[in-house]
Scaffold this motif. Structure first.
Motif, PDB file in Angstrom:
ATOM      1  N   ASP A 286      11.791  19.498 -39.851  1.00 48.84           N
ATOM      2  CA  ASP A 286      10.486  19.347 -40.502  1.00 48.84           C
ATOM      3  C   ASP A 286      10.202  17.881 -40.832  1.00 48.84           C
ATOM      4  O   ASP A 286       9.089  17.390 -40.617  1.00 48.84           O
ATOM      5  CB  ASP A 286      10.426  20.188 -41.782  1.00 48.84           C
ATOM      6  N   SER A 366       2.170  24.396 -40.635  1.00 47.18           N
ATOM      7  CA  SER A 366       3.480  23.764 -40.472  1.00 47.18           C
ATOM      8  C   SER A 366       4.019  23.239 -41.802  1.00 47.18           C
ATOM      9  O   SER A 366       3.283  22.680 -42.625  1.00 47.18           O
ATOM     10  CB  SER A 366       3.394  22.607 -39.470  1.00 47.18           C
ATOM     11  N   HIS A 367       5.332  23.389 -41.995  1.00 49.44           N
ATOM     12  CA  HIS A 367       5.981  22.841 -43.183  1.00 49.44           C
ATOM     13  C   HIS A 367       6.057  21.321 -43.130  1.00 49.44           C
ATOM     14  O   HIS A 367       6.380  20.681 -44.150  1.00 49.44           O
ATOM     15  CB  HIS A 367       7.404  23.412 -43.306  1.00 49.44           C
TER      16      HIS A 367
END
Length: 489
Positions: A286, A366-367
């Motif tokens: 991430d 999305s993270h």
């Protein structure tokens, strides 16, 4: 020497950067350069989309590995091209068009001649080069096909880059924009046609993408040459001037001595960037994705600084050549002011609309997006200082001072930025990676400002050395007296 006549005949085709309002002239020169940079970046993005869409991830990896090689070669030509641009700019400022043509001819002979040799050697050594880069096995075949075609087009590409940089040295930033646009249209249009064999075109796969780039380079370079001669621009070579394409030893020595440090600056920045990527990758997928998104946005944030830096360098070189040192200081101040204002505007706009922009790269759920937004808030402001540093570097480089900026960049990137990113994690955690950017930029700006204020870069004016056997004629010519080329007071 026929410099005055040449200057008169071609004056209408260039912008005299030694007269007129500084701020307006700087913006008028910088905006086409900025547009060229944007077009080039968008072209790369569009081509990556075509490759990824038609050929998949392995093909993208192949082009990425090949582009590393191209970046290294462009770093060298950038340095030599900037050195020639400075020589051309100072010669134009002195109204010595003959000297400008000599500098251009030697640069073309040196760079294009070397590009032909590199293209020949690179074609045969492509497999070995890719093995050294540890290119993934699945991508090796495609990378080899792609890189070999790119090597074929290298001389044409380098010639086009040199002509564009040299035209900017004469004060012409519009012509490079039009031909950059032509290159982008050809490249992006022919990419899908040659990759997938659409219509009458052969299906070439990844070699088709490289062939589209080759075709764009040939057409745009040939078009530039034709335009230069049809418009009788200052860098055109005719008759006895064609001998300037045989590099003069003294000029080659100057171009190499000044060009290598400027090319090395790009290598310092790129290797530091690769080191930072390695540090970020250790933080997980991430964070790595968030950093990749941030880099995409930073590409556009730093474009005003690069464009204004080119404009400042060209303007300062002409004014140094003309002995107008009061304008050199004003050009530097205007460059810092405009860069700060434009860069702040771009940063503000990106931060204001960061979530929808970032979603284009990783998806809205999305993270990586919260992490990327955090990175932007800490690090984006560094490009205001980066831009000011680039303006100061552009001014001192315009008089041939190329080694001190290289040393300053090396200090700010390695002992400061990289060390803080590594050691600072003990106290700041992962945020040390992001705070390393503004810290490094503060150091580089302070050192650049100190060198600009107290350094000895004003003392020796860079000039095209006289031709062998012409020293006496040069000494008695009615050009600008040497004493007037130094700052007064």
């Amino acid at each position: 020497m026929d410099a005055p006549a040449a200057s008169t005949s071609s004056h209408r085709n260039r912008r005299d950067l030694t007269v007129g309002p500084i701020g307006k002239t700087l913006l008028a020169f910088a905006l086409p350069t900025l547009a060229s940079n944007i077009l080039q970046s968008l072209n790369g993005s569009v081509n990556s989309i075509w490759v990824g869409r038609f050929l998949g991830e392995s093909a993208l990896a192949a082009t990425s590995n090949a582009n590393i090689i191209m970046f290294l070669m462009f770093s060298a030509v950038f340095g030599f091209g900037m050195a020639a641009t400075i020589l051309i700019g100072q010669s134009v400022g002195r109204h010595d068009i003959e000297a400008a043509r000599r500098a251009f001819g030697s640069a073309v002979g040196l760079v294009v001649g070397a590009a032909i040799v590199i293209a020949f050697v690179g074609w045969f050594l492509t497999p070995q080069i890719l093995r050294v880069l540890a290119t993934p096995g699945a991508a090796q075949g495609m990378a080899q096909a792609y890189l070999r075609v790119i090597f074929l087009g290298l001389p044409f590409t380098m010639l086009g880059v040199l002509i564009q940089m040299s035209l900017r040295g004469t004060g012409d930033s519009l012509t490079p924009l039009w031909f950059m646009g032509l290159s982008v249209v050809i490249d992006s249009s022919f990419n899908p046609l040659l990759i997938d064999g659409i219509g009458p075109f052969p299906k070439m796969g990844i070699a088709g993408s490289a062939t589209a780039t080759l075709l764009a380079g040939i057409v745009s370079s040939a078009g530039l040459l034709i335009y230069v001669y049809r418009k009788d621009l200052p860098i055109r070579l005719r008759g006895h001037e064609l001998r300037y394409l045989l590099p003069e030893a003294a000029l080659v020595q100057t171009i190499v001595a000044k060009g290598l440090p400027m090319g090395a600056q790009m290598l310092v920045m790129s290797t530091a960037g690769l080191t930072m990527v390695g540090l970020v990758n250790r933080q997980g997928v991430d964070t790595a994705a968030a950093y990749a998104v941030s880099q995409q946005l930073w590409t556009y944030i730093q474009m005003p600084a690069m464009a204004i830096g080119v404009a400042v360098s060209s303007m300062a070189a002409q004014n140094i050549g003309a002995g107008k040192w009061d304008r050199v200081g004003a050009i530097t101040r205007a460059g810092i002011l405009y860069n700060s204002a434009i860069t702040l505007f771009v940063i503000g706009a990106i931060i204001l609309f960061d979530r929808p922009v970032m979603a284009l790269f990783v998806g809205s759920d999305s993270h990586a997006i919260p992490i990327a937004r955090h990175i932007q808030l800490i690090s984006s402001w560094t490009f205001v200082m980066f831009g000011a540093t680039m303006v100061l570097f552009s001014t001192v480089r315009a008089n041939g001072a190329t080694v001190p900026p290289l040393i300053i960049l090396a200090i700010s990137f390695y002992p400061v930025r990289i060390n803080f990113a590594i050691l600072g994690q003990k106290w700041f955690g992962v945020d040390a990676l992001w705070w390393a950017f503004p810290l490094g930029s503060v150091v580089s700006l302070v050192l650049a400002a100190l060198y600009y204020r107290y350094g000895r870069w004003r003392e020796a004016v860079l000039a095209v050395p006289p031709e062998q056997g012409q020293a006496e004629e040069h000494a008695h010519s009615d050009g600008e007296p040497a004493g007037r080329l130094h700052p007064t007071g």
